[in-house]
Design a protein around this motif. Sequence first.
Motif, short mmCIF file in Angstrom:
data_model
loop_
_atom_site.label_atom_id
_atom_site.label_comp_id
_atom_site.label_asym_id
_atom_site.label_seq_id
_atom_site.Cartn_x
_atom_site.Cartn_y
_atom_site.Cartn_z
N SER A 45 38.91 -7.67 -15.18
CA SER A 45 38.46 -6.31 -16.19
C SER A 45 37.03 -5.79 -16.00
O SER A 45 36.81 -5.00 -16.34
CB SER A 45 38.69 -6.90 -17.41
OG SER A 45 37.93 -7.98 -17.68
N GLY A 46 36.42 -6.75 -15.33
CA GLY A 46 34.89 -6.25 -15.06
C GLY A 46 34.16 -6.92 -16.09
O GLY A 46 32.86 -6.60 -15.92
N GLU A 47 34.64 -7.63 -17.10
CA GLU A 47 33.76 -7.83 -18.36
C GLU A 47 32.87 -8.78 -17.78
O GLU A 47 33.08 -9.77 -17.18
CB GLU A 47 34.76 -8.51 -19.51
CG GLU A 47 34.28 -8.39 -20.70
CD GLU A 47 35.29 -9.14 -21.53
OE1 GLU A 47 34.65 -9.88 -22.33
OE2 GLU A 47 36.52 -8.72 -21.47
N GLY A 48 31.62 -8.99 -18.06
CA GLY A 48 30.66 -9.83 -17.72
C GLY A 48 29.79 -9.33 -16.36
O GLY A 48 28.80 -9.97 -16.01
N ILE A 78 37.20 -7.85 -6.95
CA ILE A 78 35.67 -8.16 -6.90
C ILE A 78 34.89 -7.31 -5.92
O ILE A 78 33.70 -6.92 -6.66
CB ILE A 78 35.44 -9.89 -6.75
CG1 ILE A 78 36.05 -10.82 -7.65
CG2 ILE A 78 34.11 -10.24 -6.57
CD1 ILE A 78 36.09 -12.20 -7.50
N ALA A 79 35.50 -7.19 -4.84
CA ALA A 79 34.58 -6.22 -3.98
C ALA A 79 34.16 -4.91 -4.81
O ALA A 79 33.26 -4.29 -4.33
CB ALA A 79 35.34 -5.88 -2.67
N GLU A 80 35.39 -4.32 -5.36
CA GLU A 80 35.38 -3.09 -6.10
C GLU A 80 34.20 -3.29 -7.33
O GLU A 80 33.34 -2.26 -7.44
CB GLU A 80 36.60 -2.64 -6.62
CG GLU A 80 37.16 -1.78 -5.60
CD GLU A 80 38.68 -1.77 -5.58
OE1 GLU A 80 39.22 -1.95 -6.83
OE2 GLU A 80 39.42 -1.61 -4.62
N HIS A 84 29.09 -1.71 -10.12
CA HIS A 84 28.06 -2.28 -10.76
C HIS A 84 26.70 -2.17 -10.00
O HIS A 84 25.61 -2.83 -10.35
CB HIS A 84 28.30 -3.65 -11.42
CG HIS A 84 29.19 -3.66 -12.51
ND1 HIS A 84 30.56 -3.63 -12.17
CD2 HIS A 84 29.32 -3.62 -13.76
CE1 HIS A 84 31.49 -3.55 -13.26
NE2 HIS A 84 30.53 -3.53 -14.40
N GLY A 85 26.76 -1.75 -8.72
CA GLY A 85 25.61 -1.29 -7.98
C GLY A 85 25.02 -2.68 -7.71
O GLY A 85 23.91 -2.89 -7.56
N CYS A 117 40.12 -2.62 2.50
CA CYS A 117 39.45 -2.69 1.36
C CYS A 117 37.89 -3.12 1.41
O CYS A 117 37.03 -2.69 0.80
CB CYS A 117 40.27 -3.58 0.14
SG CYS A 117 39.36 -4.21 -1.07
N PHE A 118 37.68 -4.21 2.09
CA PHE A 118 36.37 -4.60 2.37
C PHE A 118 35.37 -3.84 3.13
O PHE A 118 34.45 -3.38 2.71
CB PHE A 118 36.44 -5.91 2.98
CG PHE A 118 36.67 -7.14 2.10
CD1 PHE A 118 35.60 -7.35 1.12
CD2 PHE A 118 37.82 -7.82 2.02
CE1 PHE A 118 35.70 -8.63 0.22
CE2 PHE A 118 37.97 -8.69 1.13
CZ PHE A 118 36.79 -9.10 0.06
#
Length: 455
Positions: free
Chosen positions: A97-100, A131-133, A138-139, A166-167
């Motif tokens: 989710s990208g939370e945190g 995670i890569a994304e 998030h820079g 992807c990577f």
Amino acid sequence: MVARVVPVGAFDLVVFGATGDLARRKLIPALYHRLHDGQMPDGARVIGAARSELDADGFRRMADAALGEFVGASALEPEARARFLATLDYVQLDAVSGEGLEALGAALGPAEPGRPRAFYLSVAPRFFGPIAEQIHAHGLAGPDCRIVIEKPLGHDLATARALNACFTGHFDERQIYRIDHYLGKETVQNLMALRFANALFEPLWNARHVDHVQITVAESVGVDGRGPYYDGVGAMRDMVQNHLLQLLCLIAMEPPARFEPDAVRDEKLKVLRALAPVAEADVVRGQYMGSNGSAAYTAEAEAADSLTESFVALRAGVDNWRWAGVPFYLRTGKRLRARVSEIAVAFREVPHLIFPARGGRAQQNVLAIRLQPDEGIRLSMTIKDPGPGGMRLAPAELDMTFADRLAASALRMPDAYERLVMDVIRGDQTLFMRGDEVEAAWAWIDPIIAGWEER
Ligand code: NAP
């Protein structure tokens, strides 16, 4: 005198999946040892990241317990232990989710030039892409950033290509570190020293003098708790595609011009691309049955009708001038009699034996490079049986077990992860696989598995 430990500069290492098995069993102990041996500097930070509800102190307690379990309480030095735990921090996050992730960004702070930032993805492969994304979105990635992943790198050529794409969509190839921990083993690196720092073997290292090569990775354990995961993979994908082929590459590759990442990896890639297709008759697979109180594969894998191989043996060939006609026998399996990983290079017999037949036969010279247990190198020779009794031949071994030498110098055999994690920080990709190597290995493996599935 050359220093045994070359310190690295201060760095930030984020371990995604820091509460998992790999992190607790391998990464945390490896980092402790590097700090203890003076390689990890004071300013270094290790940030654990996972969904578990922990704060920094909770994570330190978990890491401390992992050190007690996997390094051993008696082997830990209190002062180094305390200094190591002080380098740890923790961020609770969900990689999907990208939370945190913002909190992770805040913990990291702005990227500092010259301070490497590494993201170790110690999580299931389905999280690699997200995670890569997230790191990118998030820079958090800067020019001095690295990303580390480990097998399984795809399930076949198509998925490996998708993973690479992807990577490389988010990172430069020189920032991607694909670990094959076999390459971090002391003996495997020694294999390169043996071949390329000694004049003795190179003239013999070809089809004229080598009869065959055997590469064995035998495990005595079964699939244990990994059953359902392993059943979707099998020995061919789990072991041959990566570890055994990497070892084959190091044996068969031409001398690189320099011990530098692309020079070494270019030569390994040429070997992978020269592998001959494997004929149906040249590969066997098997599955362990229950014996001596241990359960059968199908019971441990919780898959009664499974045809997944827990054992595979095959004859490979490298179609080039150096190796034409030399069989490379690869075999690996679980629940075998002993746990042993070994490469054996068997040389051709002498062309003509001058000694009387009653004195015994000359043994084939075999150079055996043992990865585990008891890392070391042995060369089997034929000598005259000492003492009276005429010219009788007897086998003898030149034995270079590293443990003996290390014991004499009071040194400890470092774990592969110690070397590899420090190489990531140093920015040295020599012992890591490049994307095209991974794809070339799958391109050779895929038709073998497709042949099984067809039948
Ligand atoms: P594991 O024990 O299952 O650990 C997985 C980790 O991922 C846990 O820390 C888990 O923590 C975290 N996690 C799960 N979902 C998450 C999410 N949505 N966001 C953030 N974190 C999440 O697995 P492992 O054995 O350590 O293996 C990790 C990777 O290394 C895998 O790719 C595996 O194939 C590879 N590998 C492992 C070994 C080994 O010896 N274990 C050897 C070779 C390769 P939370 O539940 O707290 O989130």
